[in-house]
Enzyme design. Structure first.
Site, short mmCIF file in Angstrom:
data_model
loop_
_atom_site.label_atom_id
_atom_site.label_comp_id
_atom_site.label_asym_id
_atom_site.label_seq_id
_atom_site.Cartn_x
_atom_site.Cartn_y
_atom_site.Cartn_z
N CYS A 147 0.82 -1.23 0.00
CA CYS A 147 0.00 0.00 0.00
C CYS A 147 0.84 1.27 0.00
O CYS A 147 0.33 2.34 -0.31
CB CYS A 147 -0.95 0.01 1.19
SG CYS A 147 -2.18 -1.28 1.11
N HIS B 267 -3.10 7.68 2.04
CA HIS B 267 -3.52 6.35 1.60
C HIS B 267 -4.90 6.09 2.19
O HIS B 267 -5.14 6.38 3.37
CB HIS B 267 -2.50 5.31 2.08
CG HIS B 267 -2.97 3.90 1.89
ND1 HIS B 267 -3.47 3.45 0.69
CD2 HIS B 267 -3.03 2.85 2.75
CE1 HIS B 267 -3.81 2.18 0.82
NE2 HIS B 267 -3.56 1.79 2.05
N ASN C 146 -10.02 0.51 -0.21
CA ASN C 146 -8.56 0.54 -0.20
C ASN C 146 -8.04 -0.08 -1.51
O ASN C 146 -8.16 -1.28 -1.71
CB ASN C 146 -8.07 -0.26 1.03
CG ASN C 146 -6.56 -0.29 1.14
OD1 ASN C 146 -5.84 0.10 0.21
ND2 ASN C 146 -6.07 -0.79 2.27
O1 UT7 Z 1 -3.73 -0.61 3.52
C1 UT7 Z 1 -2.98 -1.51 4.25
C2 UT7 Z 1 -3.11 -1.34 5.68
N1 UT7 Z 1 -4.33 -1.90 6.22
C3 UT7 Z 1 -4.98 -1.19 7.09
O2 UT7 Z 1 -4.64 -0.06 7.33
C4 UT7 Z 1 -6.12 -1.82 7.84
C5 UT7 Z 1 -5.98 -1.50 9.30
N2 UT7 Z 1 -7.01 -2.07 10.14
C6 UT7 Z 1 -8.31 -1.67 10.07
O3 UT7 Z 1 -8.69 -0.85 9.26
C7 UT7 Z 1 -9.28 -2.23 11.10
O4 UT7 Z 1 -8.55 -2.93 12.06
C8 UT7 Z 1 -10.37 -3.15 10.49
C9 UT7 Z 1 -11.36 -2.30 9.70
C10 UT7 Z 1 -9.74 -4.19 9.60
C11 UT7 Z 1 -11.14 -3.85 11.60
O5 UT7 Z 1 -11.71 -2.90 12.48
P1 UT7 Z 1 -11.58 -3.09 14.07
O6 UT7 Z 1 -12.30 -1.98 14.70
O7 UT7 Z 1 -10.10 -3.22 14.36
O8 UT7 Z 1 -12.36 -4.42 14.33
P2 UT7 Z 1 -11.85 -5.80 14.91
O9 UT7 Z 1 -10.96 -6.49 13.92
O10 UT7 Z 1 -11.30 -5.56 16.30
O11 UT7 Z 1 -13.20 -6.59 15.02
C12 UT7 Z 1 -14.25 -6.16 15.90
C13 UT7 Z 1 -15.41 -7.12 15.73
C14 UT7 Z 1 -15.01 -8.58 15.78
O12 UT7 Z 1 -16.03 -9.30 16.43
P3 UT7 Z 1 -15.84 -9.78 17.97
O13 UT7 Z 1 -14.60 -10.63 17.96
O14 UT7 Z 1 -15.66 -8.51 18.74
O15 UT7 Z 1 -17.09 -10.52 18.24
C15 UT7 Z 1 -15.01 -8.98 14.32
O16 UT7 Z 1 -15.27 -10.36 14.15
O17 UT7 Z 1 -16.02 -6.92 14.44
C16 UT7 Z 1 -16.13 -8.16 13.76
N3 UT7 Z 1 -16.00 -7.91 12.34
C17 UT7 Z 1 -17.05 -7.63 11.55
N4 UT7 Z 1 -18.36 -7.49 11.80
C18 UT7 Z 1 -19.16 -7.18 10.78
C19 UT7 Z 1 -14.86 -7.91 11.60
N5 UT7 Z 1 -15.17 -7.63 10.32
C20 UT7 Z 1 -16.50 -7.44 10.25
C21 UT7 Z 1 -17.41 -7.11 9.23
N6 UT7 Z 1 -18.72 -7.00 9.53
N7 UT7 Z 1 -17.01 -6.92 7.96
#
Ligand code: UT7
Length: 312
Positions: free
Chosen positions: A113, A239, A269
């Protein structure tokens, strides 16, 4: 002084748009979750004919038109992509042939990225040394082929597209400075294996935290090295990974969101294409004007990161 001055920009987005509502019919997710956690509402998905080469070629053609240049004027082609159509020849060589650019150096740069910032740094070294006068820099990605469409943690994030910038060596300021870095010790928190059926693997929250920390650090260093403050920056062109990463970085820098170019709502992204897509959108919408200072930044797999300070 040989500055790399932006002459023109262009971009291309695939015809097909995939909305959050459509995605929520195939994986356990919702429009509300995706918008709240990422800021993304839709993304473009490439067809089989909208290849990395094809999209990059169209974006480059538009950049050449905007720059009032013809293919024969170009003396270097750099493509940033982590989704090339072939192992080799490089996408840069394929685009050279499609555009009808005469023989010149042409190669790809891969920094996930952060690719476009790495590409800016590379072409700027060639321009400053006098080895390139009219380089063309293109970011083009088909991220949809690296996504596991059953994995809701990643499939909601990515999209496809391409952006391009035509530069000329100039006495007038253009790229003022670039800063790039990598930490290979973090290779396991964001990667795709090179084997059939392998998809993007990401520890989202670990990447998130490191992104905010590193971006603030490297952006502040860039401002300090150039004897500028955040008040001198007209536009942050980040980005486009997650609106919360962008907001947190802008907050830490003390930059209001009104001075940030946002395209992720409609693009998702697009990895190495995201910064040139945002730059082109900012320029074509009339927000970004000649003479303004732009701070470009990116963060991605590697881990890699970088900033570029540009006078447009
Ligand atoms: O470009 C390259 C670099 N990449 C990035 O910059 C990405 C960086 N990371 C992020 O943008 C975020 O961490 C994400 C958007 C990927 C995830 O957001 P988060 O607030 O960190 O959520 P999380 O991974 O901590 O997940 C929270 C909850 C989980 O459920 P439990 O375990 O709390 O029950 C996930 O299973 O949200 C759940 N979850 C979803 N729910 C509905 C994860 N993805 C989804 C989804 N829809 N698509």
């Amino acid at each position: 002084m040989n500055y790399s001055k932006i002459l023109g920009t262009g971009s291309y987005l695939p015809k097909k748009i995939l909305t959050n509502e459509e995605l929520s019919k195939t994986v356990e997710t919702s429009h509300q979750w995706i918008v709240e956690r990422t800021g993304i509402a839709a993304r473009h998905i490439a067809s089989t004919t909208e290849t990395t080469t094809r999209m990059g070629t169209i974006a480059a053609k538009k950049a050449l038109e905007a720059a009032d240049l013809s293919p024969k004027d170009i003396d270097m082609i750099v493509v940033v992509t982590c989704t090339p159509d072939k192992f080799f020849p490089s996408t840069a060589c394929l685009i050279q042939q499609e555009l009808g650019i005469p023989p010149c150096p042409a190669f790809d740069v891969q920094a996930a990225c952060s690719g476009f910032i790495y590409g800016l740094s590379v072409i700027d070294q060639f321009v400053r040394s006098g080895m390139a006068k009219r380089p063309l820099l293109i970011g083009s990605e088909v991220m949809s082929k690296l996504v596991d469409w059953q994995d809701r943690r990643t499939c909601v994030l990515f999209g496809d597209g391409a952006g391009a910038v035509a530069f000329a060596a100039s006495d007038e300021p253009g790229i003022l400075s670039t800063e790039i870095g990598a930490d290979g010790y973090q290779k396991d928190i964001l990667y795709v294996d090179n084997k059939p059926g392998a998809f993007i693997q990401m520890e989202g929250s670990a990447v998130f935290k490191l992104a905010v920390m590193k971006l603030e650090e490297v952006a502040s260093k860039t401002l300090k090295n150039n004897h500028l403050t955040v008040h001198d920056i007209d536009w942050l062109v980040p980005h486009q990974a997650n609106i919360r990463i962008i907001k947190a970085t802008a907050d830490k820098l003390g930059l209001p969101m009104e001075r940030v170019i946002i395209t992720l709502t409609e693009h998702g992204n697009t990895s190495g294409a995201s910064v040139p897509l945002a730059l082109d959108a900012g320029i074509r919408s009339g927000k970004i004007k000649r003479g303004q200072h732009l701070l470009l930044e990116a963060f991605g797999g590697g881990l890699t990161w970088g900033t570029a300070l540009i006078r447009y």
